[in-house]
Design a protein around this motif. Structure first.
Motif, PDB file in Angstrom:
ATOM      1  N   TYR A 338      56.390   7.273 -73.230  1.00 57.79           N
ATOM      2  CA  TYR A 338      55.483   7.149 -74.364  1.00 57.79           C
ATOM      3  C   TYR A 338      55.465   8.469 -75.139  1.00 57.79           C
ATOM      4  N   LYS A 339      55.889   8.435 -76.387  1.00 51.85           N
ATOM      5  CA  LYS A 339      56.107   9.657 -77.161  1.00 51.85           C
ATOM      6  C   LYS A 339      54.819  10.366 -77.564  1.00 51.85           C
ATOM      7  N   ASN A 340      53.686   9.642 -77.582  1.00 51.71           N
ATOM      8  CA  ASN A 340      52.423  10.242 -77.998  1.00 51.71           C
ATOM      9  C   ASN A 340      51.564  10.692 -76.824  1.00 51.71           C
ATOM     10  N   GLY A 341      52.134  10.690 -75.628  1.00 48.97           N
ATOM     11  CA  GLY A 341      51.403  11.128 -74.449  1.00 48.97           C
ATOM     12  C   GLY A 341      51.344  12.637 -74.338  1.00 48.97           C
ATOM     13  N   GLU A 342      50.537  13.114 -73.422  1.00 49.55           N
ATOM     14  CA  GLU A 342      50.374  14.549 -73.229  1.00 49.55           C
ATOM     15  C   GLU A 342      51.454  15.162 -72.351  1.00 49.55           C
ATOM     16  N   HIS A 343      52.214  14.313 -71.664  1.00 55.24           N
ATOM     17  CA  HIS A 343      53.157  14.839 -70.666  1.00 55.24           C
ATOM     18  C   HIS A 343      54.563  14.306 -70.901  1.00 55.24           C
ATOM     19  N   VAL A 344      55.027  14.353 -72.132  1.00 54.58           N
ATOM     20  CA  VAL A 344      56.340  13.813 -72.468  1.00 54.58           C
ATOM     21  C   VAL A 344      57.447  14.548 -71.711  1.00 54.58           C
ATOM     22  N   GLU A 345      57.385  15.864 -71.673  1.00 57.71           N
ATOM     23  CA  GLU A 345      58.444  16.638 -71.012  1.00 57.71           C
ATOM     24  C   GLU A 345      58.467  16.388 -69.513  1.00 57.71           C
ATOM     25  N   GLU A 346      57.287  16.268 -68.911  1.00 58.10           N
ATOM     26  CA  GLU A 346      57.240  15.976 -67.477  1.00 58.10           C
ATOM     27  C   GLU A 346      57.765  14.569 -67.192  1.00 58.10           C
ATOM     28  N   ALA A 347      57.471  13.636 -68.085  1.00 57.09           N
ATOM     29  CA  ALA A 347      57.980  12.274 -67.918  1.00 57.09           C
ATOM     30  C   ALA A 347      59.496  12.253 -68.017  1.00 57.09           C
ATOM     31  N   LYS A 348      60.060  12.998 -68.967  1.00 53.23           N
ATOM     32  CA  LYS A 348      61.515  13.108 -69.068  1.00 53.23           C
ATOM     33  C   LYS A 348      62.098  13.719 -67.795  1.00 53.23           C
ATOM     34  N   LYS A 349      61.385  14.677 -67.260  1.00 53.85           N
ATOM     35  CA  LYS A 349      61.856  15.331 -66.039  1.00 53.85           C
ATOM     36  C   LYS A 349      61.931  14.329 -64.879  1.00 53.85           C
ATOM     37  N   PHE A 350      60.926  13.439 -64.790  1.00 52.41           N
ATOM     38  CA  PHE A 350      60.931  12.445 -63.719  1.00 52.41           C
ATOM     39  C   PHE A 350      62.084  11.471 -63.886  1.00 52.41           C
ATOM     40  N   LEU A 351      62.322  11.006 -65.102  1.00 54.87           N
ATOM     41  CA  LEU A 351      63.441  10.103 -65.329  1.00 54.87           C
ATOM     42  C   LEU A 351      64.766  10.775 -65.022  1.00 54.87           C
ATOM     43  N   ALA A 352      64.896  12.047 -65.391  1.00 53.48           N
ATOM     44  CA  ALA A 352      66.125  12.781 -65.084  1.00 53.48           C
ATOM     45  C   ALA A 352      66.310  12.911 -63.574  1.00 53.48           C
ATOM     46  N   TYR A 353      65.207  13.047 -62.857  1.00 54.97           N
ATOM     47  CA  TYR A 353      65.270  13.143 -61.395  1.00 54.97           C
ATOM     48  C   TYR A 353      65.746  11.821 -60.790  1.00 54.97           C
ATOM     49  N   LEU A 354      65.180  10.719 -61.259  1.00 51.50           N
ATOM     50  CA  LEU A 354      65.596   9.408 -60.760  1.00 51.50           C
ATOM     51  C   LEU A 354      67.060   9.138 -61.065  1.00 51.50           C
ATOM     52  N   ALA A 355      67.558   9.685 -62.186  1.00 47.43           N
ATOM     53  CA  ALA A 355      68.923   9.409 -62.634  1.00 47.43           C
ATOM     54  C   ALA A 355      69.966  10.335 -62.035  1.00 47.43           C
ATOM     55  N   LYS A 356      69.561  11.278 -61.193  1.00 44.12           N
ATOM     56  CA  LYS A 356      70.560  12.097 -60.506  1.00 44.12           C
ATOM     57  C   LYS A 356      71.454  11.189 -59.663  1.00 44.12           C
ATOM     58  N   PRO A 357      72.755  11.412 -59.645  1.00 44.96           N
ATOM     59  CA  PRO A 357      73.644  10.524 -58.883  1.00 44.96           C
ATOM     60  C   PRO A 357      73.218  10.328 -57.436  1.00 44.96           C
ATOM     61  N   GLU A 358      72.812  11.403 -56.770  1.00 47.84           N
ATOM     62  CA  GLU A 358      72.429  11.276 -55.362  1.00 47.84           C
ATOM     63  C   GLU A 358      71.143  10.452 -55.208  1.00 47.84           C
ATOM     64  N   ASN A 359      70.249  10.507 -56.196  1.00 46.12           N
ATOM     65  CA  ASN A 359      69.022   9.722 -56.118  1.00 46.12           C
ATOM     66  C   ASN A 359      69.262   8.266 -56.486  1.00 46.12           C
ATOM     67  N   LEU A 360      70.151   8.027 -57.426  1.00 50.48           N
ATOM     68  CA  LEU A 360      70.538   6.645 -57.726  1.00 50.48           C
ATOM     69  C   LEU A 360      71.185   5.997 -56.512  1.00 50.48           C
ATOM     70  N   GLN A 361      72.034   6.757 -55.820  1.00 49.92           N
ATOM     71  CA  GLN A 361      72.689   6.213 -54.630  1.00 49.92           C
ATOM     72  C   GLN A 361      71.672   5.931 -53.534  1.00 49.92           C
ATOM     73  N   TYR A 362      70.690   6.826 -53.380  1.00 47.03           N
ATOM     74  CA  TYR A 362      69.620   6.606 -52.397  1.00 47.03           C
ATOM     75  C   TYR A 362      68.850   5.335 -52.746  1.00 47.03           C
ATOM     76  N   PHE A 363      68.507   5.199 -54.026  1.00 45.71           N
ATOM     77  CA  PHE A 363      67.760   4.026 -54.490  1.00 45.71           C
ATOM     78  C   PHE A 363      68.528   2.736 -54.179  1.00 45.71           C
ATOM     79  N   LEU A 364      69.815   2.723 -54.478  1.00 45.12           N
ATOM     80  CA  LEU A 364      70.623   1.536 -54.222  1.00 45.12           C
ATOM     81  C   LEU A 364      70.749   1.260 -52.728  1.00 45.12           C
ATOM     82  N   ASP A 365      71.047   2.295 -51.959  1.00 45.43           N
ATOM     83  CA  ASP A 365      71.278   2.118 -50.522  1.00 45.43           C
ATOM     84  C   ASP A 365      70.023   1.664 -49.784  1.00 45.43           C
TER      85      ASP A 365
END
Length: 454
Positions: A338-365
């Motif tokens: 949500y672009k009008n939220g107070e924590h846009v950068e932190e939210a991007k950081k969380f999505l980037a964390y989930l999208a790390k290859p090793e975390n995507l593989q963990y999620f799938l496995d």
């Protein structure tokens, strides 16, 4: 033997309880938390005392993601507060929050290149994620489902390939007991169901209480209708055809309704919940269900003491209209900031964390529901049932109605309400299709779609 309630269902129940306490109490972006640390994907430092709210409807947050969220908090100090909303309330609640400029930090909603504008209005409400590193790793065409006007707005974390197709799952042991063959035509489905019912087995478990499941055959059989009517999707999108005037669409609704009226969904389909599906199918009381190819593995993971093994379940494509095409949906639950939220950068950081290859593989496995993810570089898991489905069908794949036809997906829950009214004899099948056409026209006009406003 009755198995334990699924862990997924229990988790969603706990989250829903928490949501009822907090979700309606003003701007969710102001929730407090542990002191933050570290930088976001764009290099900025996380703010202290940050809790990110992630709002989702039922059945869309996997336990593996929750574990990753815990690890994210350990590494950054940023907490993740999952707020789970009943499926039949989610669309209206998100719309209300966006209209009041009080959206959650992260929205888990259905992506889709034909629907993103009408459901979330990305340029107004969503943060542009195009510069995030992980966007370059999203497979085509799944990147289209989270993009609008050339910009990427979402993270598609679900498997959006064949293993996420909704198919007709069946209990191999029960079928063998009564000498049944998995149905390939609608008539065969009726015959199999009649034999099962005559032997005290409810043919199909239908989760009508959630409001989103029972309309799956109507939506997912779009490829078969398109096969029978060349150019059907294009004509609908150009406002040159309607759903109600198509005899195959009407026949499809009538076939779905016939299953209910013959008692093949049982007497309690309207109160059955999707969270209880594993228990229901493990009880041996039901023989079939519309679910995904990995159903047996999910069931065994959630109910270890089930009398059935994962291999006791297989599946075929849904045989409505004598369909033999595998229905594929290139869009699915995705995460948007949500672009009008107070924590846009932190939210991007969380999505980037989930999208790390090793975390995507963990999620799938660690997610039994999926066999692959819509990202390059992730090792898929074998899926024997999906191979059987493809081998026993005609080998074709087709895009489902809600992904191929504009202004259908946003009215998903409305369609579910109408279909339940048809089941109850309060509405005719043709009226349901007419209502779908009316809502499509209303949405198209509101979006100034030139095919409707010219």
């Amino acid at each position: 033997m009755k198995g334990k309630r699924s862990l997924q269902g229990l988790f969603l129940y706990i989250c829903l309880t928490a949501m009822l306490v907090t979700a309606f109490g003003g701007n969710n972006n102001k929730a407090g938390g542990a002191a933050g640390a570290g930088g976001s994907a764009s290099g900025q430092t996380a703010k202290p005392n940050v809790t990110l709210t992630v709002m989702s409807s039922q059945d869309q947050i996997m336990n593996a993601e929750v574990e990753l969220a815990k690890k994210f908090e350990e590494e950054t100090g940023i907490k993740i507060d999952y707020q789970i909303v009943p499926s039949d309330q989610f669309t209206n609640l998100i719309s209300a929050k966006l209209n009041s400029q009080e959206g959650p930090d992260i929205i888990v909603a259905q992506g889709g290149k034909l629907t993103l504008k009408s459901t979330l209005d990305p340029e107004k409400n969503l943060a542009d994620l195009s510069d995030e590193e992980w966007t370059s790793r999203i497979k085509h065409p799944f990147n289209e489902g989270v993009s609008y006007n050339g910009k990427v707005y979402g993270l598609p974390l679900w498997d959006l390939g064949g293993s996420s197709s909704w198919v007709l799952v069946y209990n191999k042991k029960i079928f063998a007991q009564y000498g049944l063959t998995p149905p390939k035509t609608y008539e065969e489905l009726l015959n199999v169901s009649e034999t099962l019912l005559a032997n005290g087995i409810i043919p199909i478990y239908e989760a009508g209480a959630d409001g989103w499941h029972h309309q799956l055959p109507l939506m997912e059989m779009g490829p078969r209708v398109a096969e029978l009517n060349e150019g059907f999707y294009e004509r609908l999108n150009q406002n040159q055809a309607t759903l109600a005037e198509n005899p195959d669409m009407l026949r499809l609704v009538e076939q779905i309704v016939e299953l209910v009226r013959r008692g093949y969904y049982g007497d309690e389909y309207y109160s059955n919940s999707y969270a209880d599906a594993h228990n229901a199918m493990s009880s041996g009381k039901y023989a079939m269900m519309i679910d995904r190819s990995n159903f047996g593995y999910e069931l065994k993971a959630n109910i270890p003491d089930s009398p059935y093994d994962a291999e006791d379940f297989s599946a075929v494509v849904m045989p409505f209209l004598d369909n033999q095409i595998l229905n594929v949906n290139p869009q699915g639950p995705s995460k948007f900031v949500y672009k009008n939220g107070e924590h846009v950068e932190e939210a991007k950081k969380f999505l980037a964390y989930l999208a790390k290859p090793e975390n995507l593989q963990y999620f799938l496995d660690h997610t039994d529901r999926f066999s692959e993810l819509p990202f390059e570089g992730i090792t898929p898991k074998p899926n024997k049932v999906l191979e059987e489905i493809k081998a026993n069908s005609n080998g074709k794949e087709g895009t489902v109605l809600q992904a191929g036809v504009s202004y259908v997906d946003p009215q998903w829950m409305d369609i579910g309400q109408d279909l339940m009214a048809v089941f109850a004899g309060k509405m005719e099948p043709l009226e349901l299709l007419q209502n779908m056409d009316k809502r499509r026209a209303q949405q198209a006009t509101a979006q100034n779609d030139p095919a409707w406003t010219k």
